[in-house]
Design a protein around this motif. Structure first.
Motif, PDB file in Angstrom:
ATOM      1  N   ALA A   1       1.024   1.008   4.931  1.00  0.00           N
ATOM      2  CA  ALA A   1       1.948  -0.347   4.752  1.00  0.00           C
ATOM      3  C   ALA A   1       0.913  -1.322   3.975  1.00  0.00           C
ATOM      4  O   ALA A   1       1.604  -2.086   3.100  1.00  0.00           O
ATOM      5  N   ALA A   2      -0.237  -1.360   4.338  1.00  0.00           N
ATOM      6  CA  ALA A   2      -1.065  -2.302   3.440  1.00  0.00           C
ATOM      7  C   ALA A   2      -1.450  -1.679   2.149  1.00  0.00           C
ATOM      8  O   ALA A   2      -1.250  -2.567   1.215  1.00  0.00           O
TER       9      ALA A   2
ATOM     10  N   HIS B   1       1.929  -2.916   0.257  1.00  0.00           N
ATOM     11  CA  HIS B   1       1.730  -4.447   0.032  1.00  0.00           C
ATOM     12  C   HIS B   1       0.962  -4.448  -1.347  1.00  0.00           C
ATOM     13  O   HIS B   1       1.412  -5.253  -2.223  1.00  0.00           O
TER      14      HIS B   1
ATOM     15  N   ASP C   1       2.742  -6.309  -4.604  1.00  0.00           N
ATOM     16  CA  ASP C   1       2.052  -7.672  -4.757  1.00  0.00           C
ATOM     17  C   ASP C   1       1.722  -7.790  -6.195  1.00  0.00           C
ATOM     18  O   ASP C   1       1.766  -8.849  -6.815  1.00  0.00           O
TER      19      ASP C   1
ATOM     20  N   ALA D   1       8.551  -2.939   8.276  1.00  0.00           N
ATOM     21  CA  ALA D   1       7.783  -3.594   7.309  1.00  0.00           C
ATOM     22  C   ALA D   1       8.390  -4.003   6.072  1.00  0.00           C
ATOM     23  O   ALA D   1       8.213  -5.067   5.348  1.00  0.00           O
ATOM     24  N   PHE D   2       9.111  -2.908   5.561  1.00  0.00           N
ATOM     25  CA  PHE D   2       9.602  -3.157   4.224  1.00  0.00           C
ATOM     26  C   PHE D   2      11.356  -3.314   4.148  1.00  0.00           C
ATOM     27  O   PHE D   2      11.860  -3.309   3.225  1.00  0.00           O
TER      28      PHE D   2
ATOM     29  N   ILE E   1      13.192  -5.579   1.068  1.00  0.00           N
ATOM     30  CA  ILE E   1      12.187  -5.698   0.081  1.00  0.00           C
ATOM     31  C   ILE E   1      12.743  -5.514  -1.317  1.00  0.00           C
ATOM     32  O   ILE E   1      12.602  -6.181  -2.025  1.00  0.00           O
TER      33      ILE E   1
END
Ligand SMILES: O=P(O)(O)OC[C@H]1O[C@H](OP(=O)(O)OP(=O)(O)O)[C@H](O)[C@@H]1O
Ligand SMILES: O=c1cc[nH]c(=O)[nH]1
Ligand SMILES: [Mg+2]
Length: 212
Positions: free
Chosen positions: A140-141, A144, A148, A172-173, A176
């Motif tokens: 997940a990180a 991102h 980004d 988490a997404f 998006i």
């Protein structure tokens, strides 16, 4: 998020030996390399191409070439490095960025210790390499970081995934509005109390490179 568990007897055969505790490091590295090439074949099904025409010795032939900008491949150090050669063998024109991440074994949170990525990823297709999708915190990180910087879509290639990790990414997404795909050789049962995939294969980084 889309998940693809690649169902193929060669993938299952190689993965079984990879899991085996008796498999030594050199064999583990070779199998991880072979497996990623098989998974990458499926993972790159949506890679962007452009139409071209070439001349055969007999006549013009219509075909395709990989579109520009080239895809970006991102291995997550350390264990993802064991998947890089297998991936670039299939996509030799891809560029490579690096993310160094380690999971704190008590909190299970991912910490980033190195980033070497292009600043602007607008319009880029990205392929993240990490053998283990456990809690999903590391992946997940990584996703991102890529979104980004403007990445258009992200496909993660993992040797093994846990249901808990897929659920984490889904949440988490959500909403998006950019495509995320996970391609894996197997979806295992669960995580144990230490956050390890069961039955899994143990610590992928240690099995590739030794215990540090
Ligand atoms: O889904 P998660 O719960 O975040 O766990 C998965 C992460 O853990 C492992 O890396 P590790 O932290 O062991 O680093 P290493 O590759 O240097 O061994 C693995 O390679 C993933 O990056
Ligand atoms: O099972 C697991 C979970 C996280 N990291 C690994 O290397 N293996
Ligand atoms: Mg490790």
């Amino acid at each position: 998020m889309q998940t693809l568990v690649v169902d193929h007897p060669l993938v299952a055969h190689k993965l079984t030996t990879l899991r085996d505790v008796r498999t030594d490091s050199p064999t583990f590295r070779r199998l991880a390399d072979e497996l990623v090439t098989l998974l990458a074949y499926e993972a790159t099904r949506d890679v962007r191409v452009t139409d071209v025409t070439v001349d055969t010795p007999l006549a013009p032939a219509h075909g395709v070439r990989l579109a520009r900008p080239a895809p970006l491949v991102v291995p997550i150090l350390r264990a993802g490095l064991g998947m890089l050669d297998g991936m670039t063998r299939l996509l030799p024109t891809a560029e490579v960025g690096f993310l160094g991440m380690i999971r704190d074994e008590s909190t299970l949170k991912a910490q980033t210790y190195a980033t070497r990525l292009p600043e602007d990823l607008s319009g880029r297709q990205c392929y993240v390499l990490d053998p283990m999708l456990a809690t999903g915190g590391t992946l997940a990180a990584a996703v991102h970081f890529l979104f980004d910087r403007g990445a258009e879509d992200v496909t993660a290639i993992c040797l093994l995934a846990a249901p808990e990790g897929l659920a984490h990414l889904d949440e988490a997404f959500q909403g998006i509005g950019k495509p995320i795909r996970v391609v894996t050789a197997a979806l295992d049962e669960r995580l144990n109390e230490n956050g390890y995939i069961v039955p899994g294969l143990g610590d992928a980084g240690d099995r590739l490179y030794g215990v540090v």
